[in-house]
Scaffold this active site. Structure first.
Site, PDB file in Angstrom:
ATOM      1  N   THR A   1      12.831   4.239   7.239  1.00  0.00           N
ATOM      2  CA  THR A   1      14.104   4.116   6.532  1.00  0.00           C
ATOM      3  C   THR A   1      15.061   3.294   7.403  1.00  0.00           C
ATOM      4  OG1 THR A   1      13.677   6.244   5.491  1.00  0.00           O
ATOM      5  CG2 THR A   1      15.965   5.460   5.439  1.00  0.00           C
TER       6      THR A   1
ATOM      7  N   GLU B   1       9.086  13.392   6.025  1.00  0.00           N
ATOM      8  CA  GLU B   1       9.272  14.350   7.136  1.00  0.00           C
ATOM      9  C   GLU B   1       8.225  15.466   7.087  1.00  0.00           C
ATOM     10  OE1 GLU B   1      13.114  15.244   8.635  1.00  0.00           O
ATOM     11  OE2 GLU B   1      14.045  13.517   7.689  1.00  0.00           O
TER      12      GLU B   1
ATOM     13  N   THR C   1       6.091   7.234  11.959  1.00  0.00           N
ATOM     14  CA  THR C   1       4.916   6.958  11.126  1.00  0.00           C
ATOM     15  C   THR C   1       4.351   5.556  11.382  1.00  0.00           C
ATOM     16  OG1 THR C   1       5.911   8.362   9.444  1.00  0.00           O
ATOM     17  CG2 THR C   1       4.098   6.959   8.729  1.00  0.00           C
TER      18      THR C   1
ATOM     19  N   GLN D   1      12.114  16.965 -19.933  1.00  0.00           N
ATOM     20  CA  GLN D   1      11.624  17.650 -21.135  1.00  0.00           C
ATOM     21  C   GLN D   1      12.788  18.036 -22.060  1.00  0.00           C
ATOM     22  OE1 GLN D   1       8.457  17.690 -21.525  1.00  0.00           O
ATOM     23  NE2 GLN D   1       8.319  18.841 -23.437  1.00  0.00           N
TER      24      GLN D   1
ATOM     25  N   GLY E   1      12.545  12.471 -25.810  1.00  0.00           N
ATOM     26  CA  GLY E   1      12.206  11.046 -25.640  1.00  0.00           C
ATOM     27  C   GLY E   1      13.254  10.293 -24.844  1.00  0.00           C
TER      28      GLY E   1
HETATM   29  C1  LIG Z   1      10.547   6.699   1.212  1.00  0.00           C
HETATM   30  C2  LIG Z   1       9.958   7.097   2.516  1.00  0.00           C
HETATM   31  C3  LIG Z   1      10.759   7.133   3.653  1.00  0.00           C
HETATM   32  C4  LIG Z   1      10.201   7.462   4.891  1.00  0.00           C
HETATM   33  N1  LIG Z   1      10.997   7.403   6.011  1.00  0.00           N
HETATM   34  C5  LIG Z   1      10.407   7.565   7.231  1.00  0.00           C
HETATM   35  C6  LIG Z   1      11.167   7.342   8.422  1.00  0.00           C
HETATM   36  O1  LIG Z   1      12.365   7.017   8.378  1.00  0.00           O
HETATM   37  N2  LIG Z   1      10.544   7.491   9.615  1.00  0.00           N
HETATM   38  C7  LIG Z   1       9.225   7.840   9.718  1.00  0.00           C
HETATM   39  O2  LIG Z   1       8.713   7.944  10.834  1.00  0.00           O
HETATM   40  N3  LIG Z   1       8.478   8.053   8.594  1.00  0.00           N
HETATM   41  C8  LIG Z   1       9.029   7.915   7.367  1.00  0.00           C
HETATM   42  N4  LIG Z   1       8.285   8.115   6.222  1.00  0.00           N
HETATM   43  C9  LIG Z   1       6.865   8.462   6.354  1.00  0.00           C
HETATM   44  C10 LIG Z   1       6.517   9.889   5.924  1.00  0.00           C
HETATM   45  O3  LIG Z   1       7.013  10.805   6.856  1.00  0.00           O
HETATM   46  C11 LIG Z   1       4.985   9.933   5.763  1.00  0.00           C
HETATM   47  O4  LIG Z   1       4.682   9.193   4.596  1.00  0.00           O
HETATM   48  C12 LIG Z   1       4.443  11.339   5.672  1.00  0.00           C
HETATM   49  O5  LIG Z   1       4.574  12.013   6.888  1.00  0.00           O
HETATM   50  C13 LIG Z   1       2.976  11.371   5.234  1.00  0.00           C
HETATM   51  O6  LIG Z   1       2.200  10.479   5.969  1.00  0.00           O
HETATM   52  P1  LIG Z   1       1.222   9.460   5.181  1.00  0.00           P
HETATM   53  O7  LIG Z   1       2.026   8.784   4.160  1.00  0.00           O
HETATM   54  O8  LIG Z   1       0.517   8.622   6.192  1.00  0.00           O
HETATM   55  O9  LIG Z   1       0.179  10.387   4.444  1.00  0.00           O
HETATM   56  P2  LIG Z   1      -1.194  10.982   5.032  1.00  0.00           P
HETATM   57  O10 LIG Z   1      -0.950  11.655   6.322  1.00  0.00           O
HETATM   58  O11 LIG Z   1      -2.236   9.933   4.986  1.00  0.00           O
HETATM   59  O12 LIG Z   1      -1.526  12.096   3.943  1.00  0.00           O
HETATM   60  C14 LIG Z   1      -2.211  11.823   2.724  1.00  0.00           C
HETATM   61  C15 LIG Z   1      -2.500  13.174   2.059  1.00  0.00           C
HETATM   62  O13 LIG Z   1      -3.383  13.945   2.887  1.00  0.00           O
HETATM   63  C16 LIG Z   1      -2.792  15.214   3.153  1.00  0.00           C
HETATM   64  N5  LIG Z   1      -3.188  15.667   4.481  1.00  0.00           N
HETATM   65  C17 LIG Z   1      -3.142  14.976   5.657  1.00  0.00           C
HETATM   66  N6  LIG Z   1      -3.574  15.739   6.662  1.00  0.00           N
HETATM   67  C18 LIG Z   1      -3.895  16.956   6.140  1.00  0.00           C
HETATM   68  C19 LIG Z   1      -4.388  18.182   6.670  1.00  0.00           C
HETATM   69  N7  LIG Z   1      -4.641  18.328   7.966  1.00  0.00           N
HETATM   70  N8  LIG Z   1      -4.600  19.207   5.829  1.00  0.00           N
HETATM   71  C20 LIG Z   1      -4.328  19.086   4.496  1.00  0.00           C
HETATM   72  N9  LIG Z   1      -3.859  17.951   3.927  1.00  0.00           N
HETATM   73  C21 LIG Z   1      -3.643  16.896   4.748  1.00  0.00           C
HETATM   74  C22 LIG Z   1      -1.293  14.976   3.054  1.00  0.00           C
HETATM   75  O14 LIG Z   1      -0.588  16.190   2.843  1.00  0.00           O
HETATM   76  C23 LIG Z   1      -1.241  14.020   1.867  1.00  0.00           C
HETATM   77  O15 LIG Z   1      -1.329  14.747   0.673  1.00  0.00           O
HETATM   78  C24 LIG Z   1       8.829   7.819   4.979  1.00  0.00           C
HETATM   79  C25 LIG Z   1       8.026   7.807   3.827  1.00  0.00           C
HETATM   80  C26 LIG Z   1       8.566   7.430   2.615  1.00  0.00           C
HETATM   81  C27 LIG Z   1       7.654   7.374   1.407  1.00  0.00           C
END
Ligand SMILES: Cc1cc2nc3c(=O)[nH]c(=O)nc-3n(C[C@H](O)[C@H](O)[C@H](O)COP(=O)(O)OP(=O)(O)OC[C@H]3O[C@@H](n4cnc5c(N)ncnc54)[C@H](O)[C@@H]3O)c2cc1C
Length: 383
Positions: free
Chosen positions: A158, A363, A126, A336, A340
């Site tokens: 992570t 993921e 990411t 729920q 409280g």
């Molecule tokens: C605690 C945590 C740990 C993580 N660990 C890792 C890690 O170790 N390695 C790593 O590489 N990543 C990691 N991630 C990243 C994670 O995989 C991404 O946050 C995730 O894939 C979503 O990407 P984004 O946050 O950029 O959201 P975005 O891609 O910007 O999505 C925003 C919204 O738009 C929606 N959306 C996007 N495209 C479409 C589409 N084509 N059609 C419909 N809806 C869509 C999504 O579903 C979401 O609701 C981690 C994230 C968190 C929060």
């Protein structure tokens, strides 16, 4: 078809449960409040073989399969999802990528210390501008003097700070888009490779999530992981296994929340009797138990197929999608049932709920899982 774990698997499940109750449970809220990443747990997890469950013994692993691995992640997450996601990112993302696509030399050098738990791993796909659309990576790797110069950044990684080894992806040929992405192995302390901002998160607060930055980071071609241009396809294959671990994370969190609701509903009296004597509470508990069972069955189906060497893209996504969505629902119902008190930090329900939400995002979001499942089922429908 057999719906039971065998004796060894049951024994392993119980020993991980005992370990989690003894070593993790007493510290859960303290770590959560302080956002403390419990690196001190690593030698204890390693001693039990939990840092390399799915890798052969010759590489320091436990030589077991995804059924056992999912069981381990579920049991850790039942007590603390932060520990569950930590072991999951280390194992089925970073270490497994090296195991599946690394050279013999890379496996000896990097996988062996990861699988034995001597080292900690991270996996960076990411980026700030490239989440769901992971193929639009902006990080670049340019050939120089037989090696590569990497520039760019990754976020939400992570173990970005604590990891000894980080697998990350860079574009080696922009014109080829997803077919121009290549995987590399980075080591802690490499010049031009540094962790950056640590996130202050809603849940899983004891897992470390941070950015990494590459600034003219020179990496040898011996650290290229897999063939040039195949990094993205390989990453997607790795996520098929990773999503089973997110399903297990979700099931474990839901199970923990459900057990806390069962306990509380037996203790709490209203109108002169324990609240679980009211049918409204019983129906909630019945729905929670059914949803958890269904999610666990999907998780084990994907894990068992993976252990048989089958492609599990659809099954992994179904397990991850269903388990993560029911986990959020089950945890909300647990709050729920606590009334409280469920809204306070004196009871574990609120933390389970905060932790569960990540499962619908990490993921690949629920929306992305639905896209994958639709693509897979329509492949069949369209012949
Ligand atoms: C605690 C945590 C740990 C993580 N660990 C890792 C890690 O170790 N390695 C790593 O590489 N990543 C990691 N991630 C990243 C994670 O995989 C991404 O946050 C995730 O894939 C979503 O990407 P984004 O946050 O950029 O959201 P975005 O891609 O910007 O999505 C925003 C919204 O738009 C929606 N959306 C996007 N495209 C479409 C589409 N084509 N059609 C419909 N809806 C869509 C999504 O579903 C979401 O609701 C981690 C994230 C968190 C929060």
């Amino acid at each position: 078809m057999d719906f039971e774990l065998n004796d060894e698997q049951r024994q392993m499940k119980m020993s991980v449960r005992e370990f989690a109750e003894r070593e993790i449970a007493p510290h859960v809220m303290e770590w959560d409040e302080a956002q403390h990443f419990p690196i001190e747990l690593r030698p204890k997890l390693a001693e039990l073989g939990l840092m390399g469950v799915i890798f052969p013994e010759e590489f320091g692993g436990a030589g077991l399969g995804y059924v056992e691995y999912a069981t381990v992640i579920e049991e850790l997450s039942r007590v603390d999802g932060s520990v569950g996601i930590s072991v999951a990112a280390h194992t089925s993302l970073c270490s497994n990528h090296i195991y599946q696509f690394g050279t013999e030399e890379q496996k000896q050098k990097y996988l062996a210390p990861l699988a034995s738990g001597e080292h900690l791993g991270a996996w960076g796909l990411t980026e700030p501008g490239s989440g769901s659309d992971a193929s639009s990576t902006r990080t670049t790797a340019v050939r120089k003097d037989g090696g590569w110069v990497v520039n760019g950044s990754k976020n939400f990684i992570t173990h970005a700070i604590a990891a000894d080894t980080c697998v990350a992806f860079a574009s080696t040929d922009r014109t080829k888009k997803s077919r121009g992405i290549t995987g590399f192995i980075f080591e802690k302390g490499m010049k031009g490779f540094a962790p950056a901002k640590k996130e202050n998160k809603l849940g899983l607060r004891a897992s470390e999530t941070a950015s990494v930055v590459f600034e003219d980071c020179c990496v040898s071609d011996r650290n290229r992981l897999g063939r040039e241009g195949e990094g993205f396809a390989n990453a997607m294959e790795i996520l098929d296994g990773g999503r089973i671990s997110i399903a297990a994370l979700a099931v474990g969190i839901a199970q923990g929340a459900y057990e806390s609701a069962i306990r509380y509903s037996g203790e709490r009296q209203q109108f002169g009797k324990p609240i679980r004597e009211f049918q409204a509470i019983q129906f909630k508990l019945a729905d929670m138990a059914t949803q958890i069972d269904a999610a666990r069955l999907l998780m084990y189906r994907a894990a068992a197929l993976k252990d048989q060497g089958k492609k599990t893209t659809k099954e992994s996504s179904m397990a991850k999608l269903f388990a993560s969505e029911i986990s959020v629902r089950v945890c909300e119902e647990a709050i729920q049932i606590h009334g409280g008190y469920g809204y306070t930090k004196d009871y574990p329900a609120e933390k389970y709920w905060r932790d569960s939400k990540l499962c619908t995002i990490g993921e690949g979001t629920s929306e992305i899982q639905r896209m994958i499942i639709a693509r897979e089922i329509l492949k069949v429908a369209n012949g």
